[in-house]
Design a protein around this motif. Structure first.
Motif, mmCIF file in Angstrom:
data_model
loop_
_atom_site.group_PDB
_atom_site.id
_atom_site.type_symbol
_atom_site.label_atom_id
_atom_site.label_comp_id
_atom_site.label_asym_id
_atom_site.label_seq_id
_atom_site.Cartn_x
_atom_site.Cartn_y
_atom_site.Cartn_z
ATOM 1 N N LEU A 365 55.096 -5.442 24.530
ATOM 2 C CA LEU A 365 54.619 -6.243 25.660
ATOM 3 C C LEU A 365 55.103 -5.656 26.981
ATOM 4 N N GLY A 366 56.318 -5.134 27.005
ATOM 5 C CA GLY A 366 56.825 -4.516 28.215
ATOM 6 C C GLY A 366 56.006 -3.304 28.619
ATOM 7 N N THR A 367 55.535 -2.538 27.630
ATOM 8 C CA THR A 367 54.723 -1.356 27.921
ATOM 9 C C THR A 367 53.325 -1.731 28.386
ATOM 10 N N SER A 368 52.728 -2.724 27.734
ATOM 11 C CA SER A 368 51.334 -3.069 28.036
ATOM 12 C C SER A 368 51.190 -3.992 29.241
ATOM 13 N N ALA A 369 52.124 -4.929 29.411
ATOM 14 C CA ALA A 369 51.972 -5.934 30.468
ATOM 15 C C ALA A 369 53.007 -5.822 31.571
ATOM 16 N N GLY A 370 54.016 -5.011 31.385
ATOM 17 C CA GLY A 370 55.029 -4.832 32.417
ATOM 18 C C GLY A 370 56.294 -5.629 32.155
ATOM 19 N N PHE A 371 57.358 -5.253 32.867
ATOM 20 C CA PHE A 371 58.656 -5.891 32.669
ATOM 21 C C PHE A 371 58.642 -7.376 33.012
ATOM 22 N N THR A 372 57.926 -7.751 34.056
ATOM 23 C CA THR A 372 57.956 -9.149 34.499
ATOM 24 C C THR A 372 57.458 -10.087 33.402
ATOM 25 N N VAL A 373 56.335 -9.750 32.778
ATOM 26 C CA VAL A 373 55.771 -10.602 31.731
ATOM 27 C C VAL A 373 56.674 -10.619 30.508
ATOM 28 N N ALA A 374 57.086 -9.432 30.046
ATOM 29 C CA ALA A 374 57.891 -9.348 28.833
ATOM 30 C C ALA A 374 59.232 -10.058 29.010
ATOM 31 N N TRP A 375 59.895 -9.826 30.131
ATOM 32 C CA TRP A 375 61.199 -10.445 30.342
ATOM 33 C C TRP A 375 61.080 -11.952 30.569
ATOM 34 N N SER A 376 59.962 -12.400 31.119
ATOM 35 C CA SER A 376 59.754 -13.847 31.279
ATOM 36 C C SER A 376 59.643 -14.530 29.914
ATOM 37 N N VAL A 377 58.913 -13.888 29.002
ATOM 38 C CA VAL A 377 58.797 -14.432 27.645
ATOM 39 C C VAL A 377 60.170 -14.479 26.980
ATOM 40 N N LEU A 378 60.950 -13.421 27.144
ATOM 41 C CA LEU A 378 62.288 -13.379 26.541
ATOM 42 C C LEU A 378 63.205 -14.426 27.169
ATOM 43 N N ALA A 379 63.075 -14.655 28.469
ATOM 44 C CA ALA A 379 63.888 -15.681 29.121
ATOM 45 C C ALA A 379 63.549 -17.074 28.590
ATOM 46 N N VAL A 380 62.261 -17.328 28.343
ATOM 47 C CA VAL A 380 61.848 -18.612 27.765
ATOM 48 C C VAL A 380 62.425 -18.784 26.360
ATOM 49 N N LEU A 381 62.387 -17.713 25.562
ATOM 50 C CA LEU A 381 62.963 -17.776 24.217
ATOM 51 C C LEU A 381 64.464 -18.031 24.274
ATOM 52 N N ALA A 382 65.150 -17.400 25.231
ATOM 53 C CA ALA A 382 66.584 -17.637 25.376
ATOM 54 C C ALA A 382 66.862 -19.100 25.713
ATOM 55 N N GLY A 383 66.071 -19.661 26.602
ATOM 56 C CA GLY A 383 66.245 -21.061 26.953
ATOM 57 C C GLY A 383 65.971 -21.992 25.779
ATOM 58 N N ALA A 384 64.931 -21.684 25.005
ATOM 59 C CA ALA A 384 64.611 -22.502 23.833
ATOM 60 C C ALA A 384 65.729 -22.435 22.807
ATOM 61 N N GLY A 385 66.283 -21.240 22.596
ATOM 62 C CA GLY A 385 67.383 -21.096 21.646
ATOM 63 C C GLY A 385 68.616 -21.858 22.084
ATOM 64 N N ALA A 386 68.932 -21.805 23.383
ATOM 65 C CA ALA A 386 70.096 -22.524 23.899
ATOM 66 C C ALA A 386 69.932 -24.029 23.726
ATOM 67 N N ALA A 387 68.740 -24.553 24.039
ATOM 68 C CA ALA A 387 68.484 -25.983 23.877
ATOM 69 C C ALA A 387 68.550 -26.376 22.408
ATOM 70 N N GLY A 388 67.985 -25.517 21.542
ATOM 71 C CA GLY A 388 68.024 -25.807 20.106
ATOM 72 C C GLY A 388 69.440 -25.845 19.570
ATOM 73 N N ALA A 389 70.289 -24.913 20.021
ATOM 74 C CA ALA A 389 71.676 -24.890 19.557
ATOM 75 C C ALA A 389 72.417 -26.155 19.971
ATOM 76 N N PHE A 390 72.188 -26.611 21.195
ATOM 77 C CA PHE A 390 72.850 -27.819 21.682
ATOM 78 C C PHE A 390 72.459 -29.034 20.850
ATOM 79 N N LEU A 391 71.194 -29.109 20.452
ATOM 80 C CA LEU A 391 70.714 -30.256 19.688
ATOM 81 C C LEU A 391 71.063 -30.165 18.206
#
Length: 422
Positions: A365-391
């Motif tokens: 995704l980073g190659t095809s869509a650029g760093f902004t898109v790929a890193w945004s998706v990864l940031a969302v996954l990081a947030g989801a994982g953090a919320a899941g761990a807390f719960l």
């Protein structure tokens, strides 16, 4: 220092350090090899190679746990070191991208069998709980020293030689690791509580799925993988193409992340004596969510520069250490002694399953869509994982600090009650 007075631990720790530095040189050289063969598509090539690595880790680790009590662990570990050393020797001779994929598959199949076996040996050698906590931290410090120093050593070496020579250092590291393992007294695995191979392979996974704190660890694995993929996969293209850096610049930027991890890992042993592992690990999740969000801001707002990037990479390194370092202690406190190999193999497999999800995002995704898109998706996954761990990890399931008690230290009645509660 009392920990290093244990001869067998000292030898095995030395084996780990040598192999880690060899692996670190391979990581830097592999990224540069991908760039040499694929240019702007290096991120996708490296992401694919690392995805192959994750597939091997997810599949091989549980199989190793199923059969390790039937094998002499010392001979097995030495053999795997030899295999890795020979495979790495072939990497400088590749001329096609698919050659990388084949050799990485072989190399990582051996690593997938080696690492959980090695991790499960340590509790059999370091039996004191406080000493084991420090052994876990020492292992993390070794990993972070590798993250810090391997890129620095690579940067220095690249001033005098081509990157393909770095693979020779890796091969020597694996052979040296094998010799140290051969010199140590490595006890064979205790007989598993399960007789069938499939039961052994699945036992660790079932434990994770049925234990609240371990479900939280699974969610935290996603946080680590999402943030770590930005550093591991994207650094080469980001430094070379966005910052206009050299091969040595790639190594120095990776060293920035290693610096953050090292600082956190050095501070954690005393912290974990007083603070519950849950608190430390959830704090690490928050740090990684902040780090990934900052990385997205850098590229989306056009703020990319050396100083800002190094700062963000350092923050990500700190967050990863806060989660990874206490994980072994949480595992040990959650299972009986004869289930430790299965638990470590399950964590090894499940953590790399998370990387299997995030590596293609960072690479393809980073190659095809650029760093902004790929890193945004990864940031969302990081947030989801953090919320899941807390719960998923309730506060009553805290482990670590003064309150952390391994389950095998409990009475049979208390262990039964704990099992029902989980």
């Amino acid at each position: 220092m009392r920990l290093f007075a244990l001869r067998d631990y000292r030898l095995l720790f030395g084996a780990q350090v040598i192999a880690l530095f060899g692996t670190g040189l391979t990581t830097v050289a592999l990224g540069l090899l991908a760039y040499d063969l694929a240019g702007p598509s290096a991120g996708m090539v490296l992401g694919t190679a690392l995805t192959i690595k994750m597939v091997m880790y997810v599949v091989i680790a549980p199989l190793t746990a199923a059969y390790i009590d039937r094998l002499p662990r010392q001979t097995f570990l030495v053999l795997l070191d030899v295999v890795r050393g020979l495979v790495v020797l072939a990497l400088p001779f590749v001329s096609e991208v698919w050659h990388i994929y084949v050799l990485i598959g072989l190399l990582q199949a051996a690593s997938a069998a080696f690492t959980p076996t090695f991790q499960a040996v340590i509790p059999d050698i370091v039996t004191d709980e406080a000493a084991y906590t420090r052994a876990l931290s020492a292992s993390q410090v070794a990993s972070t020293m590798e993250s810090l120093l391997s890129p620095v050593l690579a940067a220095v070496a690249l001033a005098f030689m081509s990157f393909d020579r770095l693979f020779l250092g890796t091969s020597a590291g694996f052979i040296g690791s094998g010799l140290l393992v051969l010199a140590a007294r490595v006890p064979n695995a205790r007989p598993s509580a399960h007789t069938k191979a499939w039961d052994k392979a699945a036992a660790g996974i079932r434990t994770f799925l049925t234990t609240p704190r371990l479900r939280g660890v699974m969610a935290l694995n996603l946080v680590v993988a999402a943030a770590g993929s930005i550093v591991v996969v994207s650094t080469v293209n980001y430094v070379r193409d966005e910052l206009g850096g050299s091969q040595a610049g790639v190594a120095w930027m990776l060293a920035a992340s290693g610096t953050g991890t090292l600082v956190a890992a050095l501070a954690l042993p005393r912290v974990l004596d007083r603070v519950a592992a849950r608190t430390v690990m959830l704090t690490g999740a928050g740090v990684l969510v902040a780090g990934t969000s900052a990385a997205v801001t850098l590229v989306a707002a056009g703020l990319a520069n050396w100083a800002a990037t190094a700062a963000v990479w350092t923050v990500i390194g700190i967050g990863m250490a806060l989660i990874i370092t206490p994980t072994g202690k949480v595992l040990r406190a959650s299972v009986a002694r004869n289930a430790i190999p299965e638990a470590f193999a399950a964590q090894f497999s499940l953590s790399h399953l998370a990387w299997l999800v995030t590596y293609p995002i960072a690479g393809a995704l980073g190659t095809s869509a650029g760093f902004t898109v790929a890193w945004s998706v990864l940031a969302v996954l990081a947030g989801a994982g953090a919320a899941g761990a807390f719960l998923l990890w309730p506060r009553r399931e805290d482990t670590g600090g003064a309150a952390g008690t391994p389950v095998w230290h409990l009475s049979r009645k208390d262990r039964s009650a704990l099992s029902k509660a989980a």
